[in-house]
Structure formats: structure tokens, C-alpha cells
Motif scaffolding. Sequence first.
Motif, PDB file in Angstrom:
ATOM      1  N   ARG A  40       0.840  -1.206   0.000  1.00 42.77           N
ATOM      2  CA  ARG A  40       0.000   0.000   0.000  1.00 42.77           C
ATOM      3  C   ARG A  40       0.873   1.253   0.000  1.00 42.77           C
ATOM      4  O   ARG A  40       0.556   2.242  -0.680  1.00 42.77           O
ATOM      5  N   SER A  41       1.970   1.208   0.755  1.00 41.10           N
ATOM      6  CA  SER A  41       2.879   2.353   0.779  1.00 41.10           C
ATOM      7  C   SER A  41       3.543   2.566  -0.576  1.00 41.10           C
ATOM      8  O   SER A  41       3.664   3.697  -1.060  1.00 41.10           O
ATOM      9  N   LEU A  42       3.984   1.474  -1.211  1.00 40.74           N
ATOM     10  CA  LEU A  42       4.595   1.582  -2.533  1.00 40.74           C
ATOM     11  C   LEU A  42       3.611   2.151  -3.550  1.00 40.74           C
ATOM     12  O   LEU A  42       3.992   2.960  -4.410  1.00 40.74           O
ATOM     13  N   ALA A  44       1.026   4.084  -2.812  1.00 40.91           N
ATOM     14  CA  ALA A  44       0.696   5.457  -2.448  1.00 40.91           C
ATOM     15  C   ALA A  44       1.759   6.444  -2.900  1.00 40.91           C
ATOM     16  O   ALA A  44       1.441   7.582  -3.289  1.00 40.91           O
ATOM     17  N   ASP A  45       3.035   6.036  -2.853  1.00 43.24           N
ATOM     18  CA  ASP A  45       4.079   6.984  -3.246  1.00 43.24           C
ATOM     19  C   ASP A  45       4.510   6.828  -4.708  1.00 43.24           C
ATOM     20  O   ASP A  45       5.482   7.435  -5.151  1.00 43.24           O
ATOM     21  N   GLY A  46       3.772   6.016  -5.471  1.00 41.03           N
ATOM     22  CA  GLY A  46       3.996   5.949  -6.904  1.00 41.03           C
ATOM     23  C   GLY A  46       5.059   4.989  -7.366  1.00 41.03           C
ATOM     24  O   GLY A  46       5.314   4.872  -8.572  1.00 41.03           O
ATOM     25  N   ARG A  47       5.685   4.262  -6.453  1.00 37.54           N
ATOM     26  CA  ARG A  47       6.708   3.309  -6.883  1.00 37.54           C
ATOM     27  C   ARG A  47       6.087   2.032  -7.465  1.00 37.54           C
ATOM     28  O   ARG A  47       6.712   1.335  -8.262  1.00 37.54           O
ATOM     29  N   THR A  49       2.913   1.184  -9.623  1.00 42.36           N
ATOM     30  CA  THR A  49       1.898   1.923 -10.376  1.00 42.36           C
ATOM     31  C   THR A  49       0.791   1.005 -10.889  1.00 42.36           C
ATOM     32  O   THR A  49       0.984  -0.193 -11.086  1.00 42.36           O
ATOM     33  N   HIS A  79      11.830  -4.702  -3.691  1.00 42.62           N
ATOM     34  CA  HIS A  79      11.583  -4.177  -2.351  1.00 42.62           C
ATOM     35  C   HIS A  79      11.193  -5.285  -1.371  1.00 42.62           C
ATOM     36  O   HIS A  79      10.673  -5.006  -0.289  1.00 42.62           O
ATOM     37  N   THR A  86       8.010  -4.409   6.929  1.00 41.36           N
ATOM     38  CA  THR A  86       7.114  -3.275   7.139  1.00 41.36           C
ATOM     39  C   THR A  86       6.363  -3.405   8.458  1.00 41.36           C
ATOM     40  O   THR A  86       5.804  -4.451   8.773  1.00 41.36           O
TER      41      THR A  86
END
Length: 226
Positions: A40-42, A44-47, A49, A79, A86
Motif C-alpha cells: 500500500r505504501s509503494l 501510495a508513493d507511486g513506486r 503503479t 523491495h 514493514t
Amino acid sequence: MPPETPSPVFRRVGRTGWLVDLADAPDPGAAVQSVAAGLRSLAADGRLTGVVDLVPAAETVLVTVDGDAPDPRGVIAAHWSALLATEVTTGGDEVKIPVRYDGPDLAGAAEAAGMTPAAFREWHRGTTWRAAFGGFAPGFFYLVPVAGADGSAPTVPDIPRRPTPRTSVPAGSVAVAAGYSAVYPSSSPGGWQLIGSTDAVLWDTDRPQPNLITAGQTVRFTEVTA
């Protein structure tokens, strides 16, 4: 020497989905929660897509992407160690569910846990639970015990499902099995151990948000006698 981080296992689901399989992780349930939070974090920050949906389950996370999005496996693999590490945080306000510990399987569940019924009630209501993922019916969530504030592992008694499921479990039944707790939102068949009942409504389409519990929220059970 610390154990090696297992490589991600992917399984294709349809044309635009990938199932991230964590069955071989030392603790699949915890790994699922960490990986889902990290994905979800990836996203959210566009990494990562083109993500349409992320659905955690007991040992897998389903990643569905837009048909024109790039294959997500490369980003996930790059990642992977960070995803497994996480930290899982709770979301939303804590939900309190009042329970009458009057279930027909309470004594048997307590015995399977190596506790007296009184000690079992104290364990269940004294545990903080997290909604890990949704289940077979609207409003049904698999709740897992949360680690203590000091990082200590939660107590998870080995309580099996019933050998023969019931054909009808009343709505509002509070149940435990296989390391989870849950509340049946509606009358349905079920094989979990029934330890109590609640008047809380888990699913109501007349509410702005029909489900009382959402994924990631913490849940506490409070004992009532009337």
C-alpha cells in the motif's frame, strides 16, 4: 547467521492479477500483514503503479493492476526485504464489541486452550485484536491477536474448528478457531467454536459504511451479562 529472506512466490490470477504466496514464510499471517502494508505504501508513493486492488488473505496477497500497467513483480521483488519488514499500524478508531460469553462451545474451547472457562473469557476480552482480512460473508472479518506494547508475542491458543460444521450459526455469534476470532454477521453455516453472542450489527446496508469493522482496525471485546 540470520535466516535468508525467502524469495517472493508469484501466481498468475487472470489477466491482470498476481497472487503473492507467503505460505513458506516462518509466520505467514504476520508476513501477509507486513507485505500488504508495504505494498500500500509503494502504491501510495507511486513506486508501484497501476494498482487497482490489494487483498490480503491467510497466506497470500492478491495484487490486481490496471490492464495497461507494467508487470508489478519486478518492483515487488526489488523491495521484498523491506516489504517483509514493514511495520503494521492499525487504522481507524478501535471497535468495541459487547459480548455475552454464553456460547455452547465455550467450555470445549477453554479446555482446548488449556484454560478454565473463566480464564478463557479473561484471555479473549483482554486481548487486542486486529481485523486482518475479510471472510466469506459481508461484514465477516478474521481477527488476529495483536502483539503487546512491549513487542511480546500474543497468546494464540491452538483451538481447532469443529469436526462437523453447524448448518446454521445465529447472527451475532462470537467465535474462535485456528488462531482467529470473529463475529458472524448473519445466520449461516459455520464450523468455528461458538463462545458467545453480541447484539452488535456487523453489516447494515442502511449505514453510510455498512461494515462495522474495516481491515486494519483494532477490536476489543467487552463482557456484558444482560
